[in-house]
Design a protein around this motif. Structure first.
Motif, PDB file in Angstrom:
ATOM      1  N   ASP A   1      -4.078   1.069 -29.085  1.00 35.36           N
ATOM      2  CA  ASP A   1      -4.088   1.488 -27.678  1.00 35.36           C
ATOM      3  C   ASP A   1      -4.061   0.264 -26.771  1.00 35.36           C
ATOM      4  O   ASP A   1      -4.582  -0.783 -27.121  1.00 35.36           O
ATOM      5  N   ALA A   2      -3.443   0.438 -25.604  1.00 33.30           N
ATOM      6  CA  ALA A   2      -3.332  -0.656 -24.665  1.00 33.30           C
ATOM      7  C   ALA A   2      -4.702  -1.009 -24.110  1.00 33.30           C
ATOM      8  O   ALA A   2      -5.568  -0.152 -23.930  1.00 33.30           O
ATOM      9  N   ASP A   3      -4.884  -2.296 -23.824  1.00 29.52           N
ATOM     10  CA  ASP A   3      -6.151  -2.763 -23.281  1.00 29.52           C
ATOM     11  C   ASP A   3      -6.309  -2.391 -21.818  1.00 29.52           C
ATOM     12  O   ASP A   3      -7.424  -2.199 -21.343  1.00 29.52           O
ATOM     13  N   VAL A   4      -5.211  -2.389 -21.066  1.00 30.15           N
ATOM     14  CA  VAL A   4      -5.222  -2.053 -19.641  1.00 30.15           C
ATOM     15  C   VAL A   4      -4.227  -0.907 -19.433  1.00 30.15           C
ATOM     16  O   VAL A   4      -3.041  -1.057 -19.719  1.00 30.15           O
ATOM     17  N   THR A   5      -4.734   0.207 -18.984  1.00 33.00           N
ATOM     18  CA  THR A   5      -3.881   1.373 -18.786  1.00 33.00           C
ATOM     19  C   THR A   5      -3.858   1.760 -17.319  1.00 33.00           C
ATOM     20  O   THR A   5      -4.840   1.572 -16.593  1.00 33.00           O
ATOM     21  N   GLN A   6      -2.731   2.304 -16.910  1.00 31.19           N
ATOM     22  CA  GLN A   6      -2.562   2.747 -15.527  1.00 31.19           C
ATOM     23  C   GLN A   6      -2.007   4.173 -15.530  1.00 31.19           C
ATOM     24  O   GLN A   6      -1.123   4.504 -16.313  1.00 31.19           O
ATOM     25  N   THR A   7      -2.546   4.975 -14.628  1.00 31.56           N
ATOM     26  CA  THR A   7      -2.019   6.327 -14.435  1.00 31.56           C
ATOM     27  C   THR A   7      -1.886   6.621 -12.950  1.00 31.56           C
ATOM     28  O   THR A   7      -2.736   6.195 -12.150  1.00 31.56           O
ATOM     29  N   PRO A   8      -0.822   7.315 -12.542  1.00 30.62           N
ATOM     30  CA  PRO A   8       0.340   7.682 -13.356  1.00 30.62           C
ATOM     31  C   PRO A   8       1.250   6.484 -13.585  1.00 30.62           C
ATOM     32  O   PRO A   8       1.051   5.439 -12.974  1.00 30.62           O
ATOM     33  N   ARG A   9       2.242   6.620 -14.421  1.00 33.38           N
ATOM     34  CA  ARG A   9       3.209   5.548 -14.628  1.00 33.38           C
ATOM     35  C   ARG A   9       4.318   5.606 -13.595  1.00 33.38           C
ATOM     36  O   ARG A   9       4.892   4.583 -13.228  1.00 33.38           O
ATOM     37  N   ASN A  10       4.613   6.776 -13.144  1.00 37.31           N
ATOM     38  CA  ASN A  10       5.621   6.985 -12.109  1.00 37.31           C
ATOM     39  C   ASN A  10       5.128   8.061 -11.163  1.00 37.31           C
ATOM     40  O   ASN A  10       4.503   9.024 -11.588  1.00 37.31           O
ATOM     41  N   ARG A  11       5.421   7.871  -9.861  1.00 35.42           N
ATOM     42  CA  ARG A  11       4.986   8.877  -8.893  1.00 35.42           C
ATOM     43  C   ARG A  11       5.925   8.855  -7.704  1.00 35.42           C
ATOM     44  O   ARG A  11       6.269   7.782  -7.191  1.00 35.42           O
ATOM     45  N   ILE A  12       6.332  10.044  -7.314  1.00 33.49           N
ATOM     46  CA  ILE A  12       7.100  10.195  -6.081  1.00 33.49           C
ATOM     47  C   ILE A  12       6.253  11.025  -5.135  1.00 33.49           C
ATOM     48  O   ILE A  12       5.778  12.102  -5.507  1.00 33.49           O
ATOM     49  N   THR A  13       6.057  10.524  -3.928  1.00 34.00           N
ATOM     50  CA  THR A  13       5.244  11.237  -2.967  1.00 34.00           C
ATOM     51  C   THR A  13       5.916  11.196  -1.595  1.00 34.00           C
ATOM     52  O   THR A  13       6.876  10.453  -1.389  1.00 34.00           O
ATOM     53  N   LYS A  14       5.386  11.977  -0.685  1.00 28.37           N
ATOM     54  CA  LYS A  14       5.997  12.049   0.638  1.00 28.37           C
ATOM     55  C   LYS A  14       5.173  11.267   1.653  1.00 28.37           C
ATOM     56  O   LYS A  14       3.954  11.070   1.486  1.00 28.37           O
ATOM     57  N   THR A  15       5.824  10.848   2.689  1.00 33.47           N
ATOM     58  CA  THR A  15       5.162  10.122   3.773  1.00 33.47           C
ATOM     59  C   THR A  15       3.976  10.921   4.292  1.00 33.47           C
ATOM     60  O   THR A  15       4.060  12.135   4.501  1.00 33.47           O
ATOM     61  N   GLY A  16       2.848  10.223   4.447  1.00 32.43           N
ATOM     62  CA  GLY A  16       1.649  10.847   4.979  1.00 32.43           C
ATOM     63  C   GLY A  16       0.690  11.380   3.942  1.00 32.43           C
ATOM     64  O   GLY A  16      -0.467  11.682   4.257  1.00 32.43           O
ATOM     65  N   LYS A  17       1.125  11.477   2.708  1.00 33.83           N
ATOM     66  CA  LYS A  17       0.261  11.977   1.645  1.00 33.83           C
ATOM     67  C   LYS A  17      -0.708  10.903   1.181  1.00 33.83           C
ATOM     68  O   LYS A  17      -0.421   9.713   1.246  1.00 33.83           O
ATOM     69  N   ARG A  18      -1.871  11.361   0.711  1.00 33.29           N
ATOM     70  CA  ARG A  18      -2.839  10.451   0.101  1.00 33.29           C
ATOM     71  C   ARG A  18      -2.559  10.412  -1.392  1.00 33.29           C
ATOM     72  O   ARG A  18      -2.338  11.438  -2.022  1.00 33.29           O
ATOM     73  N   ILE A  19      -2.588   9.218  -1.941  1.00 29.63           N
ATOM     74  CA  ILE A  19      -2.337   9.081  -3.371  1.00 29.63           C
ATOM     75  C   ILE A  19      -3.294   8.059  -3.975  1.00 29.63           C
ATOM     76  O   ILE A  19      -3.668   7.091  -3.323  1.00 29.63           O
ATOM     77  N   MET A  20      -3.700   8.331  -5.202  1.00 27.23           N
ATOM     78  CA  MET A  20      -4.597   7.420  -5.902  1.00 27.23           C
ATOM     79  C   MET A  20      -3.941   6.955  -7.196  1.00 27.23           C
ATOM     80  O   MET A  20      -3.397   7.767  -7.958  1.00 27.23           O
ATOM     81  N   LEU A  21      -3.997   5.658  -7.421  1.00 24.81           N
ATOM     82  CA  LEU A  21      -3.545   5.068  -8.675  1.00 24.81           C
ATOM     83  C   LEU A  21      -4.781   4.601  -9.427  1.00 24.81           C
ATOM     84  O   LEU A  21      -5.660   3.965  -8.848  1.00 24.81           O
ATOM     85  N   GLU A  22      -4.812   4.890 -10.726  1.00 21.28           N
ATOM     86  CA  GLU A  22      -6.005   4.577 -11.491  1.00 21.28           C
ATOM     87  C   GLU A  22      -5.727   3.519 -12.555  1.00 21.28           C
ATOM     88  O   GLU A  22      -4.637   3.435 -13.102  1.00 21.28           O
ATOM     89  N   CYS A  23      -6.746   2.740 -12.823  1.00 19.55           N
ATOM     90  CA  CYS A  23      -6.646   1.682 -13.816  1.00 19.55           C
ATOM     91  C   CYS A  23      -7.909   1.690 -14.662  1.00 19.55           C
ATOM     92  O   CYS A  23      -9.023   1.746 -14.119  1.00 19.55           O
ATOM     93  N   SER A  24      -7.717   1.606 -15.969  1.00 22.60           N
ATOM     94  CA  SER A  24      -8.836   1.511 -16.896  1.00 22.60           C
ATOM     95  C   SER A  24      -8.587   0.374 -17.871  1.00 22.60           C
ATOM     96  O   SER A  24      -7.446   0.110 -18.245  1.00 22.60           O
ATOM     97  N   GLN A  25      -9.673  -0.290 -18.284  1.00 20.16           N
ATOM     98  CA  GLN A  25      -9.514  -1.396 -19.225  1.00 20.16           C
ATOM     99  C   GLN A  25     -10.603  -1.344 -20.282  1.00 20.16           C
ATOM    100  O   GLN A  25     -11.718  -0.908 -20.037  1.00 20.16           O
TER     101      GLN A  25
END
Lengths: 120, 121
Positions: A1-25
């Protein structure tokens, strides 16, 4: 398993939306970072954290916020996404190790696989 | 002012030949570190090599070596015997500050804009 993971890997969102990118190690490192990379450019630092209680702004923090939920988790939020935040986002971790009494790796950073974010 | 300069936006090299990617830096610190990362088309950032400012010998890692010229403030990456898989973006980065000082912004990397290397068969 990877030591540093990120989710999501790809994301398309619209202007004005709130979005969260996550990272775990799983490297057990105290230091964690968020970078963005625009096409044809190097990496720019958004935020960095030395431990759960220590969070600092990088060179391009406007429009972003972060949360360090635990030593192993560091999340990046775009409160109201705009198109010029379309980029590749990287999480990274670092630590320092010593050998023969001398620092040996200069805080080499270990990167996650990146999240491609598109804001339409 | 730009602290890391990579003057070669793109380079070509013939397979099996050696290639040098240029990097110059600007710092007034006595203690600093220099790094090279590789970014293939898949996007991940791969650490290649590290040179500390007080290291007396140039760093080497397999086919990668770092030509460190402190007085000229240059840290060029040399790839020997290029392979098709070496085709990628290459980034030079610098960390300023005393390695022994754990606090502040020391430890943060400053990246150059990269050089795109293409290896021809």
């Amino acid at each position: 398993d990877a030591d540093v993971t990120q989710t999501p890997r790809n994301r398309i969102t619209k202007t004005g939306k709130r979005i969260m990118l996550e990272c775990s190690q799983t490297k057990g490192h105290d230091r964690m970072y968020w970078y963005r990379q625009d096409p044809g450019l190097g990496l720019q630092l958004i935020y960095y954290s030395f431990d759960v209680k220590d969070i600092n702004k990088g060179e391009i923090s406007d429009g972003y916020s972060v949360s360090r939920q635990a030593q192993a988790k560091f999340s990046l939020s775009l409160e109201s996404a705009i198109p010029n935040q379309t980029a590749l986002y990287f999480c990274a971790t670092s630590d320092l190790w010593f050998a023969q009494g001398r620092p040996r790796n200069g805080y080499e950073q270990y990167f996650g696989p990146g999240t491609r974010l598109t804001v339409t | 002012a730009q602290k890391i300069t990579q003057t070669q936006p793109g380079m070509f090299v013939q397979e099996k030949e050696a290639v040098t990617l240029d990097c110059t830096y600007d710092t007034s610190d006595q203690s600093y570190g220099l790094f090279w990362y590789k970014q293939p088309s898949s996007g991940e950032m791969i650490f290649l090599i590290y040179q500390g400012s007080y290291d007396e010998q140039n760093a080497t890692e397999g086919r990668y070596s770092l030509n460190f010229q402190k007085a000229r403030k240059s840290a060029n990456l040399v790839i020997s015997a290029s392979q098709l898989g070496d085709s990628a973006m290459y980034f030079c980065a610098m960390r300023e500050g005393d390695l022994w000082n754990y606090g502040g912004s020391q430890g943060n990397l400053i990246f150059g804009k990269g050089t795109k290397l293409s290896v021809k068969p």
